[in-house]
Write an enzyme that holds these catalytic residues in place. Sequence first.
Site, PDB file in Angstrom:
ATOM      1  N   ASP A  51       0.830  -1.209   0.000  1.00  0.00           N
ATOM      2  CA  ASP A  51       0.000   0.000   0.000  1.00  0.00           C
ATOM      3  C   ASP A  51       0.863   1.257   0.000  1.00  0.00           C
ATOM      4  OD1 ASP A  51      -2.878   1.109   0.646  1.00  0.00           O
ATOM      5  OD2 ASP A  51      -1.498   2.212   1.947  1.00  0.00           O
ATOM      6  N   TYR A  56       2.330   9.997   0.180  1.00  0.00           N
ATOM      7  CA  TYR A  56       3.401   9.466   1.038  1.00  0.00           C
ATOM      8  C   TYR A  56       4.797   9.854   0.543  1.00  0.00           C
ATOM      9  CZ  TYR A  56      -0.331   6.344   2.772  1.00  0.00           C
ATOM     10  OH  TYR A  56      -1.495   5.834   3.282  1.00  0.00           O
ATOM     11  N   LYS A  81      -3.028   5.941  -4.200  1.00  0.00           N
ATOM     12  CA  LYS A  81      -4.213   6.758  -3.919  1.00  0.00           C
ATOM     13  C   LYS A  81      -4.093   8.160  -4.505  1.00  0.00           C
ATOM     14  CE  LYS A  81      -4.145   4.446   0.581  1.00  0.00           C
ATOM     15  NZ  LYS A  81      -2.739   4.397   0.974  1.00  0.00           N
ATOM     16  N   HIS A 112      -8.338   9.034  -1.799  1.00  0.00           N
ATOM     17  CA  HIS A 112      -7.719   8.973  -0.466  1.00  0.00           C
ATOM     18  C   HIS A 112      -8.669   9.465   0.642  1.00  0.00           C
ATOM     19  CE1 HIS A 112      -3.403   8.966   1.342  1.00  0.00           C
ATOM     20  NE2 HIS A 112      -4.280   8.666   2.279  1.00  0.00           N
TER      21      HIS A 112
HETATM   22  N1  NAP Z   1      -5.957   5.703   3.651  1.00  0.00           N
HETATM   23  C1  NAP Z   1      -5.498   6.443   4.625  1.00  0.00           C
HETATM   24  O1  NAP Z   1      -5.929   7.584   4.856  1.00  0.00           O
HETATM   25  C2  NAP Z   1      -4.403   5.911   5.492  1.00  0.00           C
HETATM   26  C3  NAP Z   1      -4.097   6.566   6.706  1.00  0.00           C
HETATM   27  C4  NAP Z   1      -3.102   6.014   7.501  1.00  0.00           C
HETATM   28  C5  NAP Z   1      -2.432   4.876   7.095  1.00  0.00           C
HETATM   29  N2  NAP Z   1      -2.716   4.269   5.888  1.00  0.00           N
HETATM   30  C6  NAP Z   1      -1.996   3.061   5.414  1.00  0.00           C
HETATM   31  O2  NAP Z   1      -2.078   2.061   6.430  1.00  0.00           O
HETATM   32  C7  NAP Z   1      -0.753   1.667   6.809  1.00  0.00           C
HETATM   33  C8  NAP Z   1      -0.700   1.238   8.258  1.00  0.00           C
HETATM   34  O3  NAP Z   1      -1.135   2.272   9.122  1.00  0.00           O
HETATM   35  P1  NAP Z   1      -0.131   3.124  10.057  1.00  0.00           P
HETATM   36  O4  NAP Z   1       1.203   3.174   9.457  1.00  0.00           O
HETATM   37  O5  NAP Z   1      -0.841   4.413  10.323  1.00  0.00           O
HETATM   38  O6  NAP Z   1      -0.152   2.369  11.467  1.00  0.00           O
HETATM   39  P2  NAP Z   1       0.056   0.870  12.011  1.00  0.00           P
HETATM   40  O7  NAP Z   1       0.359  -0.066  10.907  1.00  0.00           O
HETATM   41  O8  NAP Z   1      -1.108   0.597  12.889  1.00  0.00           O
HETATM   42  O9  NAP Z   1       1.302   1.054  12.967  1.00  0.00           O
HETATM   43  C9  NAP Z   1       2.577   1.342  12.470  1.00  0.00           C
HETATM   44  C10 NAP Z   1       3.502   1.553  13.659  1.00  0.00           C
HETATM   45  O10 NAP Z   1       3.597   0.366  14.426  1.00  0.00           O
HETATM   46  C11 NAP Z   1       4.961  -0.077  14.473  1.00  0.00           C
HETATM   47  N3  NAP Z   1       4.913  -1.546  14.360  1.00  0.00           N
HETATM   48  C12 NAP Z   1       4.648  -2.297  13.271  1.00  0.00           C
HETATM   49  N4  NAP Z   1       4.646  -3.606  13.555  1.00  0.00           N
HETATM   50  C13 NAP Z   1       4.921  -3.691  14.872  1.00  0.00           C
HETATM   51  C14 NAP Z   1       5.086  -4.790  15.763  1.00  0.00           C
HETATM   52  N5  NAP Z   1       4.948  -6.046  15.354  1.00  0.00           N
HETATM   53  N6  NAP Z   1       5.367  -4.527  17.070  1.00  0.00           N
HETATM   54  C15 NAP Z   1       5.510  -3.253  17.497  1.00  0.00           C
HETATM   55  N7  NAP Z   1       5.373  -2.165  16.711  1.00  0.00           N
HETATM   56  C16 NAP Z   1       5.088  -2.391  15.396  1.00  0.00           C
HETATM   57  C17 NAP Z   1       5.672   0.611  13.323  1.00  0.00           C
HETATM   58  O11 NAP Z   1       7.021   0.921  13.624  1.00  0.00           O
HETATM   59  P3  NAP Z   1       8.288   0.395  12.745  1.00  0.00           P
HETATM   60  O12 NAP Z   1       8.097   0.803  11.314  1.00  0.00           O
HETATM   61  O13 NAP Z   1       9.437   1.073  13.405  1.00  0.00           O
HETATM   62  O14 NAP Z   1       8.293  -1.093  12.922  1.00  0.00           O
HETATM   63  C18 NAP Z   1       4.892   1.935  13.227  1.00  0.00           C
HETATM   64  O15 NAP Z   1       5.377   2.863  14.176  1.00  0.00           O
HETATM   65  C19 NAP Z   1       0.062   2.934   6.492  1.00  0.00           C
HETATM   66  O16 NAP Z   1       1.442   2.690   6.502  1.00  0.00           O
HETATM   67  C20 NAP Z   1      -0.520   3.315   5.161  1.00  0.00           C
HETATM   68  O17 NAP Z   1      -0.022   2.482   4.130  1.00  0.00           O
HETATM   69  C21 NAP Z   1      -3.712   4.783   5.098  1.00  0.00           C
END
Ligand code: NAP
Length: 274
Positions: A51, A56, A81, A112
């Site tokens: 994704d 980004y 997106k 988005h």
């Molecule tokens: N459509 C939208 O508006 C939208 C908005 C937000 C996000 N997204 C997408 O969704 C994806 C995921 O959401 P997100 O990045 O907001 O949050 P998330 O996946 O819930 O959390 C990411 C965080 O958790 C840490 N992490 C990952 N695996 C872990 C584990 N096993 N143990 C401990 N910590 C862990 C990562 O750090 P490290 O990298 O240091 O491991 C990072 O700080 C995004 O990257 C993006 O592609 C889309």
Amino acid sequence: MDISNGSTRATRTLNNGAKMPLLGLGTWEARGEEAKLAVKYAIEKGYRLIDTASFYGNEHEVGAGIKESKTKRKEIFLTTKLWNSEHDNVKAALGASLSRLGLDYVDLYLIHWPVSKKRISTWKEFERLDSKKVRGIGVSNFTKRHLTELLKHAKIVPCVNQVEFHPYLYQKELLEFCTKNEIQLEAYSPLGRGAILRDRKIREIGENHSKTPAQIVLRWHLQHGVIPIPKTVRKERLEENASIFDFELSEAQMRSIDSLERSRHFVSDPEKYA
Ligand SMILES: NC(=O)c1ccc[n+]([C@@H]2O[C@H](COP(=O)([O-])OP(=O)(O)OC[C@H]3O[C@@H](n4cnc5c(N)ncnc54)[C@H](OP(=O)(O)O)[C@@H]3O)[C@@H](O)[C@H]2O)c1
């Protein structure tokens, strides 16, 4: 969605016939070389859903990671997106994304955010996009209200709605609405950006299964029929987050995690888009 004997390569068939993997890699805030290596390593470890978004600023690196993985393009399901400032020229925005990615097509192109006064005309533009460049179209951050409005005007039903979804924001009503309308719900920030992993109840259930809090939360998504896309740039976490197909949460454990719901947004509340 059949998740028994599943793996990162197991898929769900969408309303357009495409097969979407049950687990993906998020890349928000992954930058430069780190983003490229995370994508490359994830694919080598079996991830097939990646994704990204024009917002980004890492499409170039994501595309490079896919190429360096030496995995056939058709085996990867790639999402990007359309950003809020790109609604007035959808075709050009898609062209720019493809050029940064260095690829001929994306598997899924999402609006988005449901930008007020623009989202319906933008969806009509999405419906007209070249299917050789965009295999599937969908939305992100659409609430039930936004989707109800969209479905009144749409010729093509979005195949995916990507929204914030995790135990502290268990959007049961939206999930039911999407399921009824054959729109696959995809969970962003599935780990609550890391915050949920400290939850006492999640940790207890993890100890019970000898699994980490992240694995418990991601398994909860799978058992709800939701596709999570956790972001990490760390090799060991990529493997940890993918190791969720060899155990099952009981009904009682699912209900117990459901009960953590507290309408907590770690990103923005899309209801602010009138
Ligand atoms: N459509 C939208 O508006 C939208 C908005 C937000 C996000 N997204 C997408 O969704 C994806 C995921 O959401 P997100 O990045 O907001 O949050 P998330 O996946 O819930 O959390 C990411 C965080 O958790 C840490 N992490 C990952 N695996 C872990 C584990 N096993 N143990 C401990 N910590 C862990 C990562 O750090 P490290 O990298 O240091 O491991 C990072 O700080 C995004 O990257 C993006 O592609 C889309």
